[in-house]
Design a protein around this motif. Structure first.
Motif, PDB file in Angstrom:
ATOM      1  N   CYS A 168       0.824  -1.212   0.000  1.00  0.00           N
ATOM      2  CA  CYS A 168       0.000   0.000   0.000  1.00  0.00           C
ATOM      3  C   CYS A 168       0.854   1.256   0.000  1.00  0.00           C
ATOM      4  O   CYS A 168       0.385   2.316   0.413  1.00  0.00           O
ATOM      5  CB  CYS A 168      -0.942  -0.017   1.197  1.00  0.00           C
ATOM      6  N   LEU A 169       2.086   1.097  -0.454  1.00  0.00           N
ATOM      7  CA  LEU A 169       3.005   2.224  -0.546  1.00  0.00           C
ATOM      8  C   LEU A 169       3.645   2.211  -1.930  1.00  0.00           C
ATOM      9  O   LEU A 169       3.459   1.268  -2.702  1.00  0.00           O
ATOM     10  CB  LEU A 169       4.087   2.122   0.534  1.00  0.00           C
ATOM     11  N   SER A 227       2.314  -3.828 -10.437  1.00  0.00           N
ATOM     12  CA  SER A 227       0.917  -3.601 -10.050  1.00  0.00           C
ATOM     13  C   SER A 227       0.739  -2.408  -9.127  1.00  0.00           C
ATOM     14  O   SER A 227      -0.357  -2.218  -8.579  1.00  0.00           O
ATOM     15  CB  SER A 227       0.243  -4.834  -9.413  1.00  0.00           C
ATOM     16  N   ARG A 228       1.766  -1.592  -8.993  1.00  0.00           N
ATOM     17  CA  ARG A 228       1.642  -0.433  -8.092  1.00  0.00           C
ATOM     18  C   ARG A 228       2.196   0.832  -8.749  1.00  0.00           C
ATOM     19  O   ARG A 228       3.219   0.792  -9.437  1.00  0.00           O
ATOM     20  CB  ARG A 228       2.402  -0.688  -6.800  1.00  0.00           C
ATOM     21  N   ALA A 229       1.523   1.956  -8.511  1.00  0.00           N
ATOM     22  CA  ALA A 229       2.013   3.289  -8.874  1.00  0.00           C
ATOM     23  C   ALA A 229       2.435   3.329 -10.351  1.00  0.00           C
ATOM     24  O   ALA A 229       1.665   2.956 -11.220  1.00  0.00           O
ATOM     25  CB  ALA A 229       3.115   3.720  -7.929  1.00  0.00           C
ATOM     26  N   PRO A 253     -10.461  -8.172  -8.032  1.00  0.00           N
ATOM     27  CA  PRO A 253      -9.380  -8.340  -7.057  1.00  0.00           C
ATOM     28  C   PRO A 253      -9.790  -7.786  -5.704  1.00  0.00           C
ATOM     29  O   PRO A 253     -10.580  -6.844  -5.621  1.00  0.00           O
ATOM     30  CB  PRO A 253      -8.242  -7.508  -7.660  1.00  0.00           C
ATOM     31  N   GLY A 254      -9.287  -8.395  -4.649  1.00  0.00           N
ATOM     32  CA  GLY A 254      -9.417  -7.794  -3.334  1.00  0.00           C
ATOM     33  C   GLY A 254      -8.330  -6.729  -3.215  1.00  0.00           C
ATOM     34  O   GLY A 254      -7.147  -7.047  -3.239  1.00  0.00           O
ATOM     35  N   VAL A 255      -8.740  -5.494  -3.144  1.00  0.00           N
ATOM     36  CA  VAL A 255      -7.762  -4.408  -3.139  1.00  0.00           C
ATOM     37  C   VAL A 255      -7.351  -4.105  -1.708  1.00  0.00           C
ATOM     38  O   VAL A 255      -8.212  -3.820  -0.863  1.00  0.00           O
ATOM     39  CB  VAL A 255      -8.335  -3.134  -3.789  1.00  0.00           C
ATOM     40  N   PHE A 278      -2.761  -3.664  -5.547  1.00  0.00           N
ATOM     41  CA  PHE A 278      -3.426  -4.607  -6.449  1.00  0.00           C
ATOM     42  C   PHE A 278      -2.616  -5.881  -6.648  1.00  0.00           C
ATOM     43  O   PHE A 278      -2.744  -6.530  -7.681  1.00  0.00           O
ATOM     44  CB  PHE A 278      -3.662  -3.934  -7.807  1.00  0.00           C
ATOM     45  N   ASN A 279      -1.794  -6.240  -5.676  1.00  0.00           N
ATOM     46  CA  ASN A 279      -0.975  -7.436  -5.865  1.00  0.00           C
ATOM     47  C   ASN A 279      -1.810  -8.681  -6.131  1.00  0.00           C
ATOM     48  O   ASN A 279      -1.327  -9.641  -6.722  1.00  0.00           O
ATOM     49  CB  ASN A 279      -0.071  -7.662  -4.646  1.00  0.00           C
ATOM     50  N   SER A 280      -3.067  -8.647  -5.716  1.00  0.00           N
ATOM     51  CA  SER A 280      -3.892  -9.841  -5.911  1.00  0.00           C
ATOM     52  C   SER A 280      -4.244 -10.075  -7.376  1.00  0.00           C
ATOM     53  O   SER A 280      -4.766 -11.144  -7.716  1.00  0.00           O
ATOM     54  CB  SER A 280      -5.166  -9.746  -5.064  1.00  0.00           C
TER      55      SER A 280
END
Lengths: 323, 323
Positions: free
Chosen positions: B85-86, B119-121, B144-146, B189-191
């Motif tokens: 989440c960063l 999957s991030r930023a 996806p579970g966010v 969004f790693n899921s």
């Protein structure tokens, strides 16, 4: 020529860099007085879910990454805001590995602030509706429409050639590196944003915080500097709008009377811009702001005839330092 | 003391910086030999939708932003990968405005590569399932579970205090600036990622590309350097895992026998890590890699008794330059 026109003319000179080689590429060391990152804006949203205490999240913040060169005080800083389905990567190393605009401006003694649109990349976005739909507490049609630019869309919108995979013979984008551009394209969640778009307010606030800045928008964000100026022009020293599609009335100083865009496929415009007496009054306050627009996106091969075409598919132009 | 132990010992010295003042804060100019950004990995995904031609998108690419100082060749570069989440903002200016680890390492003559998890930023993610659910061509439970970290979660997981809003009397995180940390927290969004996580492969590839690098993970990504080493250890010169929860067997060189995490609320671990003879064989290849772990996350106030606690809630330690 007024000072404002001077800045505008100088900025026009850089527009040709968007798709062509950066002439200031240098192996010289880069000396930075200060660098870092911070956020502008942001507010707390409280989310409640069954059988657990309410949780607070920060939403609508705008991430800003900056570098100040040693002689940055000589010039007005620039704030660069990327377009649809892109991030601040837009302004960094080009797809074929050349220096990006952020470093180019730094080497011209100008402080550079890369602002990531609210709801994109490091600015984050409010994803709670996705979890609510997954949990069955909201309907699928409440999901945001996520803009995703495909390779095919990029090829035509950015005018690499007449059809996907076929380049114009005199194309200036390095199409052999198109795959690297595609890696820059990320989901665009602007549809989850409230109205007006918090990015506009944050851009205006950043201009004030910097005691004056030139705001640069590209494509989707081409009109964002104008919107920021309509919220608060006091920190805005100039406006540059790059490749925001076809707009009529694009002379320096004309604002808010844009006509139909020929390209509205993946670029949403603010509805009824500049309408209402309050906004019109604000617009009058900044109608003399130096404003540069470069058309192009989605235009195809016809050269515009409305006077906006100076930088359309332009050859590299020397950067005239000013401002 | 072997060379490997020397690097490990030196790296241990920096861990105290995570939550305390950076002693190398300097107003001196920063001279950069080279900077920029690029991507590692990425593949093409073709998406078909009714009544339109198939569209290609690039997914699973990893964005990397780098700076090389003038004397960067003196040391092995570091690759920093943020946690749950960063984004890479983790390593930049601290929430209370002090110099971040990226600049701190640069000023110690070390090249710094900030890699954004796939999957991030700025690395983007595959959002196509969201549009499919909205269009009714996929079911809501396929979303996806966010992961979204709330203010309340951050407060306890990062050990600011015993309960939200109440700080430990000797807390070293600048809790008055907690709001600025919250702005850094973005949807995870790693899921949506395939297994194994492409970030691990990309980290290993980046190590090879750099002809050797020390990989640093934090929290969610605390075990990523190990996973990268199990894919290809040839470019990995050291491993630093910061705040990845409670792991047993955390001595340098021990790999892959982590026990239960006390904090698994928002940090997903790879299932059945290090099982199977192939992976065990790979693990043997890098079991002598310098490895430093700093526990802490989710531990509460009890000092660990398993030997991993040297950097737990630690005071600032001097940075011993080496490697």
């Amino acid at each position: 020529m007024t000072a404002g026109q001077s800045i505008g003319t100088a900025l026009l000179g850089v527009l040709g860099l968007m798709t062509v080689a950066a002439s200031a590429q240098s192996d010289k060391p880069l000396t930075i007085r200060s660098q870092g990152s911070f956020f502008v804006g942001g507010e707390t949203k409280t989310v409640s879910a069954p059988s657990q205490p309410p949780q607070d999240f920060t939403v609508n913040q705008m991430y800003v990454q900056f570098q100040q060169p040693m002689n940055g005080a000589r010039h007005v800083p620039v704030v660069m805001v990327h377009g649809c389905c892109l991030s601040s990567k837009t302004w960094e190393t080009t797809p074929d590995g050349r220096m990006g605009w952020n470093e180019y401006f730094l080497r011209k003694d100008r402080s550079v602030y890369l602002a990531e649109q609210v709801s994109r990349a490091r600015s984050g976005f409010d994803a709670s509706i996705i979890n609510q739909v997954k949990a069955g507490t909201a309907k699928p049609d409440q999901l945001p429409g996520v803009l995703m630019a495909s390779h095919q869309t990029a090829w035509t919108v950015f005018r690499f050639g007449p059809e996907y995979g076929k380049a114009f013979s005199d194309e200036q984008f390095p199409v052999q590196a198109a795959d690297e551009l595609y890696k820059q394209m990320i989901p665009d969640f602007n549809s989850v944003l409230p109205t007006p778009n918090p990015t506009w307010k944050d851009m205006a606030a950043l201009g004030v915080q910097l005691h004056g800045a030139v705001l640069i928008g590209h494509s989707e964000s081409g009109f964002f500097p104008e919107e920021a100026a309509m919220i608060d022009p006091s920190g805005i020293r100039g406006i540059v709008s790059i490749e925001m599609g076809v707009h009529h009335h694009a002379q320096a100083g004309s604002v808010g009377e844009s006509g139909e865009d020929s390209d509205s496929r993946d670029v949403r415009r603010s509805p009824r811009r500049c309408e209402g007496s309050v906004r019109r009054g604000l617009a009058e306050q900044f109608q003399n702001l130096p404003t540069v627009r470069a058309a192009g996106e989605g235009r195809g091969r016809e050269r515009p005839t409305d006077g906006t075409a100076e930088a359309w598919h332009s050859r590299q132009q020397p950067y005239a330092d000013a401002g």
